[in-house]
Design a protein around this motif. Structure first.
Motif, short mmCIF file in Angstrom:
data_model
loop_
_atom_site.label_atom_id
_atom_site.label_comp_id
_atom_site.label_asym_id
_atom_site.label_seq_id
_atom_site.Cartn_x
_atom_site.Cartn_y
_atom_site.Cartn_z
N GLY A 17 18.39 -9.04 -10.59
CA GLY A 17 18.14 -9.65 -9.28
C GLY A 17 17.00 -10.62 -9.32
N MET A 18 16.79 -11.28 -8.18
CA MET A 18 15.73 -12.28 -8.07
C MET A 18 14.45 -11.69 -7.47
N GLU A 19 14.51 -10.46 -6.97
CA GLU A 19 13.34 -9.85 -6.34
C GLU A 19 12.26 -9.56 -7.37
N THR A 20 11.03 -9.87 -7.02
CA THR A 20 9.91 -9.58 -7.92
C THR A 20 9.11 -8.39 -7.40
N ALA A 21 8.41 -7.73 -8.29
CA ALA A 21 7.71 -6.49 -7.95
C ALA A 21 6.41 -6.77 -7.22
N GLN A 22 6.13 -5.94 -6.23
CA GLN A 22 4.84 -5.93 -5.53
C GLN A 22 4.21 -4.56 -5.77
N LEU A 23 2.98 -4.56 -6.25
CA LEU A 23 2.29 -3.31 -6.54
C LEU A 23 1.34 -2.93 -5.41
N ASP A 24 1.24 -1.64 -5.18
CA ASP A 24 0.31 -1.12 -4.18
C ASP A 24 -0.09 0.28 -4.61
N LEU A 25 -1.03 0.87 -3.88
CA LEU A 25 -1.45 2.24 -4.19
C LEU A 25 -0.71 3.21 -3.30
N ALA A 26 -0.27 4.32 -3.88
CA ALA A 26 0.41 5.37 -3.14
C ALA A 26 -0.39 6.66 -3.26
N ARG A 27 -0.33 7.46 -2.22
CA ARG A 27 -0.96 8.77 -2.24
C ARG A 27 0.08 9.78 -2.70
N ARG A 28 -0.22 10.50 -3.78
CA ARG A 28 0.73 11.45 -4.37
C ARG A 28 0.16 12.86 -4.29
N GLU A 29 0.94 13.79 -3.76
CA GLU A 29 0.53 15.18 -3.75
C GLU A 29 0.71 15.76 -5.15
N VAL A 30 -0.31 16.44 -5.63
CA VAL A 30 -0.31 16.96 -7.00
C VAL A 30 -0.60 18.45 -6.98
N ILE A 31 0.28 19.23 -7.63
CA ILE A 31 0.03 20.67 -7.80
C ILE A 31 -0.86 20.85 -9.01
N ARG A 32 -2.07 21.31 -8.79
CA ARG A 32 -3.04 21.48 -9.86
C ARG A 32 -2.88 22.86 -10.52
N PRO A 33 -3.44 23.02 -11.73
CA PRO A 33 -3.43 24.35 -12.33
C PRO A 33 -4.07 25.37 -11.41
N GLY A 34 -3.41 26.49 -11.20
CA GLY A 34 -3.89 27.49 -10.26
C GLY A 34 -3.15 27.46 -8.95
N GLY A 35 -2.34 26.39 -8.74
CA GLY A 35 -1.50 26.34 -7.54
C GLY A 35 -2.04 25.50 -6.39
N GLY A 36 -3.30 25.05 -6.48
CA GLY A 36 -3.84 24.23 -5.41
C GLY A 36 -3.18 22.86 -5.38
N VAL A 37 -3.13 22.25 -4.19
CA VAL A 37 -2.51 20.94 -4.02
C VAL A 37 -3.58 19.93 -3.61
N THR A 38 -3.67 18.82 -4.34
CA THR A 38 -4.59 17.74 -4.01
C THR A 38 -3.78 16.45 -3.82
N VAL A 39 -4.43 15.44 -3.30
CA VAL A 39 -3.80 14.13 -3.14
C VAL A 39 -4.52 13.14 -4.04
N GLU A 40 -3.78 12.46 -4.91
CA GLU A 40 -4.36 11.49 -5.83
C GLU A 40 -3.70 10.14 -5.62
N LEU A 41 -4.42 9.07 -5.95
CA LEU A 41 -3.91 7.72 -5.81
C LEU A 41 -3.27 7.25 -7.10
N VAL A 42 -2.16 6.53 -6.99
CA VAL A 42 -1.44 6.05 -8.17
C VAL A 42 -0.82 4.70 -7.83
N THR A 43 -0.69 3.84 -8.83
CA THR A 43 -0.08 2.53 -8.64
C THR A 43 1.43 2.65 -8.71
N GLU A 44 2.10 2.12 -7.68
CA GLU A 44 3.56 2.12 -7.65
C GLU A 44 4.05 0.78 -7.11
N CYS A 45 5.24 0.38 -7.54
CA CYS A 45 5.85 -0.82 -6.98
C CYS A 45 6.53 -0.45 -5.67
#
Length: 229
Positions: free
Chosen positions: A130-158
């Motif tokens: 396709g002709m569409e080009t990628a735009q990058l931004d930051l997303a908030r991702r919920e992460v299950i940490r060791p021990g079962g706790g859940v945190t929110v981390e930032l990650v780059t996604e299109c």
């Protein structure tokens, strides 16, 4: 919360941001689409009403644009979720974790090599087919940490991956568990990929990928060649 229990969005004693929030609740409704023109017509006396609406995002309000929802046009928004009740005293304060500063944004983009961490595409690079080009931004991702706790981390996604993966949950504890199950040889091989943040495909893996992409008749031709060898 009943609509009757909240003040009118026309109440001039409230801040413009609070009135905008109330307008979204009472005139638009959660899940519904509205246009920039409708917003400006509701607040003709406010020259920067778009900015006041964007301020709501820092208070937990989710208002999607066509960057978040491919079904929207550039002039449309979707009111996705209500956040803090900003018309109440003390509720309009920005939560520190909600704001991503410019230095923090640059740091995360640099850390992620300015690549989408889901599909690997770079900003401005064209998607395949396709002709569409990628735009990058930051997303908030919920992460299950060791021990079962859940945190929110930032990650780059299109944009594509961010829309398609909304609500994606990352299980770090599961990854660590599977790492423990690897043989020493597998761990060393995996460690090499981690060190350079890139996976090098072997000839066998590349061949498998090419085979899987073939039409059924062509896959049959390859199978016959293997049977005759």
């Amino acid at each position: 919360m009943a609509i009757a229990d909240i003040p009118s969005w026309r109440n001039g004693n409230l801040s413009t941001m609070a009135r905008c929030a109330l307008w979204l609740l009472t005139e638009v409704g959660v899940g519904e689409i509205f246009t920039k023109t409708q917003l400006r017509e509701a607040f003709p006396e406010t020259s920067q009403i778009d900015r006041r609406m964007r301020d709501l995002r820092d208070r937990g309000w989710r208002i999607a644009t066509n960057r978040d929802d491919a079904t929207l046009t550039p002039s449309e928004h979707r009111f996705v979720e209500k956040g803090a009740e900003v018309w109440k005293p003390g509720q309009s304060k920005v939560k520190a974790a909600a704001v991503i500063s410019a230095p923090q944004r640059r740091e995360i983009l640099d850390r992620d090599d300015h690549l989408c961490r889901v599909c690997g595409i770079a900003a401005g690079e064209a998607y395949e087919g396709g002709m569409e080009t990628a735009q990058l931004d930051l997303a908030r991702r919920e992460v299950i940490r060791p021990g079962g706790g859940v945190t929110v981390e930032l990650v780059t996604e299109c944009r594509r991956c961010r829309i398609g993966g909304r609500g994606r949950l990352t299980d770090v504890s599961g990854v660590l568990g599977r790492l423990e199950q690897m043989s020493q040889v597998e761990r060393e091989h995996f460690a090499q990929w981690v060190a350079v943040d890139r996976r090098d495909f072997s000839l066998l893996e590349r061949m498998w990928g090419e085979y899987r992409s073939l039409p059924a008749e062509s896959r049959g031709t390859v199978r016959q060649a293997l049977e005759q060898s």
